[in-house]
Motif scaffolding. Structure first.
Motif, PDB file in Angstrom:
ATOM      1  N   THR A  43       0.828  -1.208   0.000  1.00 17.69           N
ATOM      2  CA  THR A  43       0.000   0.000   0.000  1.00 17.69           C
ATOM      3  C   THR A  43       0.861   1.256   0.000  1.00 17.69           C
ATOM      4  O   THR A  43       1.806   1.382   0.785  1.00 17.69           O
ATOM      5  CB  THR A  43      -0.918   0.019   1.236  1.00 17.69           C
ATOM      6  OG1 THR A  43      -1.705  -1.166   1.251  1.00 17.69           O
ATOM      7  CG2 THR A  43      -1.834   1.234   1.221  1.00 17.69           C
ATOM      8  N   GLU A  66      -5.528   0.315  -0.896  1.00 11.53           N
ATOM      9  CA  GLU A  66      -5.928  -0.727   0.053  1.00 11.53           C
ATOM     10  C   GLU A  66      -7.391  -0.587   0.429  1.00 11.53           C
ATOM     11  O   GLU A  66      -7.918   0.524   0.514  1.00 11.53           O
ATOM     12  CB  GLU A  66      -5.062  -0.629   1.306  1.00 11.53           C
ATOM     13  CG  GLU A  66      -5.441  -1.596   2.425  1.00 11.53           C
ATOM     14  CD  GLU A  66      -4.500  -1.502   3.615  1.00 11.53           C
ATOM     15  OE1 GLU A  66      -5.006  -1.264   4.738  1.00 11.53           O
ATOM     16  OE2 GLU A  66      -3.272  -1.632   3.418  1.00 11.53           O
ATOM     17  N   VAL A  67      -8.042  -1.707   0.652  1.00 10.22           N
ATOM     18  CA  VAL A  67      -9.370  -1.752   1.253  1.00 10.22           C
ATOM     19  C   VAL A  67      -9.243  -2.583   2.525  1.00 10.22           C
ATOM     20  O   VAL A  67      -8.775  -3.725   2.484  1.00 10.22           O
ATOM     21  CB  VAL A  67     -10.416  -2.381   0.313  1.00 10.22           C
ATOM     22  CG1 VAL A  67     -11.776  -2.462   1.007  1.00 10.22           C
ATOM     23  CG2 VAL A  67     -10.537  -1.568  -0.972  1.00 10.22           C
ATOM     24  N   SER A  68      -9.630  -2.010   3.645  1.00  8.25           N
ATOM     25  CA  SER A  68      -9.470  -2.676   4.940  1.00  8.25           C
ATOM     26  C   SER A  68     -10.773  -3.315   5.396  1.00  8.25           C
ATOM     27  O   SER A  68     -11.869  -2.799   5.153  1.00  8.25           O
ATOM     28  CB  SER A  68      -9.007  -1.672   6.001  1.00  8.25           C
ATOM     29  OG  SER A  68      -7.726  -1.172   5.677  1.00  8.25           O
ATOM     30  N   SER A  95      -8.520  -8.164   8.065  1.00 15.19           N
ATOM     31  CA  SER A  95      -7.613  -8.314   6.934  1.00 15.19           C
ATOM     32  C   SER A  95      -7.731  -7.098   6.022  1.00 15.19           C
ATOM     33  O   SER A  95      -8.504  -6.175   6.299  1.00 15.19           O
ATOM     34  CB  SER A  95      -7.930  -9.588   6.137  1.00 15.19           C
ATOM     35  OG  SER A  95      -9.202  -9.485   5.517  1.00 15.19           O
ATOM     36  N   SER A  96      -6.974  -7.100   4.941  1.00 18.07           N
ATOM     37  CA  SER A  96      -7.053  -6.036   3.959  1.00 18.07           C
ATOM     38  C   SER A  96      -6.654  -6.595   2.604  1.00 18.07           C
ATOM     39  O   SER A  96      -6.024  -7.656   2.509  1.00 18.07           O
ATOM     40  CB  SER A  96      -6.140  -4.865   4.335  1.00 18.07           C
ATOM     41  OG  SER A  96      -4.785  -5.278   4.353  1.00 18.07           O
ATOM     42  N   GLN A 135      -5.052  -5.367  -1.365  1.00 16.63           N
ATOM     43  CA  GLN A 135      -4.346  -4.311  -2.086  1.00 16.63           C
ATOM     44  C   GLN A 135      -4.556  -4.503  -3.587  1.00 16.63           C
ATOM     45  O   GLN A 135      -4.677  -5.639  -4.066  1.00 16.63           O
ATOM     46  CB  GLN A 135      -2.850  -4.335  -1.768  1.00 16.63           C
ATOM     47  CG  GLN A 135      -2.501  -3.797  -0.387  1.00 16.63           C
ATOM     48  CD  GLN A 135      -2.738  -4.797   0.724  1.00 16.63           C
ATOM     49  OE1 GLN A 135      -2.416  -5.972   0.590  1.00 16.63           O
ATOM     50  NE2 GLN A 135      -3.315  -4.345   1.832  1.00 16.63           N
ATOM     51  N   ASP A 156     -14.919   1.314  -0.398  1.00 12.42           N
ATOM     52  CA  ASP A 156     -15.328   0.429   0.678  1.00 12.42           C
ATOM     53  C   ASP A 156     -16.007  -0.786   0.072  1.00 12.42           C
ATOM     54  O   ASP A 156     -16.814  -0.658  -0.847  1.00 12.42           O
ATOM     55  CB  ASP A 156     -16.295   1.134   1.631  1.00 12.42           C
ATOM     56  CG  ASP A 156     -16.663   0.267   2.823  1.00 12.42           C
ATOM     57  OD1 ASP A 156     -17.633  -0.512   2.713  1.00 12.42           O
ATOM     58  OD2 ASP A 156     -15.986   0.368   3.843  1.00 12.42           O
TER      59      ASP A 156
END
Length: 286
Positions: free
Chosen positions: A242, A255-257, A261-262, A264, A278
């Motif tokens: 990220t 990145e999406v969190s 977890s996340s 990339q 989101d």
């Protein structure tokens, strides 16, 4: 979390170091690690390792008629030891979860970092007795896993492609990291619905899946167990990067969190230049 390429490299490493060797003792050192109790671990003592296999992310050590099956989970790892201290370790202290000592004095430790203990060890007569192994989908590196087999698996699926790739009952061995990498190579949004994949996109995704995993296995081939984590990290294009530049187009990796977890991705390569704000709110499907 170790995924298919790292577990395959561990399998090769252990096959070289264990097959034909006699086990002196196996010591469980964390209460949570052992998931079966019959037969007991002492049944391995004096036995000879006859093979090492991989089932998805599971390692399987065959010792006579028994199978010691391990899942390293998110924070587990295997550490090879040329020798061990004369004094046995105290159970429940530190990250040490299980120790296997060979008759020659060398062997391995299974360790798990953090406070969430998910590393699992099963001693069974058949690997299929392990629920996680029994529910596994096909291995994506198997010769039979061609484009048509992949298309058949996706047929009827109604979810986002990122989740489908990570589903162990659909395809064995792919986790959060390599699903990010596969989707980047395929130039596809992680939120793309499987039901909307075209024939061309299925072909592209299958090719990306096979090449990404095959290349990762090749990079890990021949490495000692202690070097595999660094190799995995260094080989990533977008996962865990990220804010860095995409190696393909130079755009910034986003990145999406989620809760635990996340993911990339590269907007230019994968989402038409638009960031994914989101998972629940984004309507971007391309």
């Amino acid at each position: 979390m170790p995924e298919l390429p790292e577990v395959e490299a561990l399998r090769v490493f252990l096959d070289d170091h264990l097959v034909g060797r006699e086990i002196d003792r196996v010591l469980p050192l964390a209460i949570s690690v052992l998931k079966t109790y019959d037969p007991p671990l002492t049944a391995l003592h004096g036995g000879t390792v006859t093979g090492v296999r991989r089932h998805g992310k599971f390692l399987d050590l065959a010792v006579g008629p028994l199978h010691l099956v391990t899942h390293l989970a998110r924070a587990g790892w295997l550490q090879w030891k040329d020798s061990f201290p004369a004094t046995p370790p105290r159970p429940g202290k530190g990250p040490l979860a299980l120790r296997a000592v060979l008759a020659g004095g060398d062997g391995f430790d299974l360790t798990e970092a953090g406070t969430t203990k998910r590393l699992a060890v099963h001693l069974v007569h058949d690997p299929a007795e392990v629920p996680g192994v029994a529910r596994l989908g096909p291995d994506p590196l198997a010769a039979s896993f061609d484009r048509d087999a992949f298309a058949a698996l996706l047929d009827g699926e109604r979810r986002q492609i990122k989740g489908a790739l990570r589903d162990q009952s659909l395809i064995a061995g792919i986790g959060n990291a390599y699903s990010d990498e596969i989707l980047h190579v395929a130039k596809m949004s992680p939120f793309k619905p499987t039901a909307k994949l075209t024939d061309e996109e299925i072909t592209r995704l299958h090719t990306a899946l096979r090449t990404t995993l095959t290349d990762a296995v090749a990079r890990s081939s021949g490495l000692a167990a202690g070097k595999l984590k660094a190799e995995k990290k260094s080989g990533m294009r977008v996962h865990g990067r990220t804010g860095q530049a995409c190696p393909v187009c130079g755009d910034t990796v986003r990145e999406v969190s989620f809760a635990d977890s996340s993911l990339q991705y590269c907007p230019t390569c994968q989402t038409g230049g638009k960031p994914l704000a989101d998972r629940r709110l984004s309507k971007l499907l391309k």
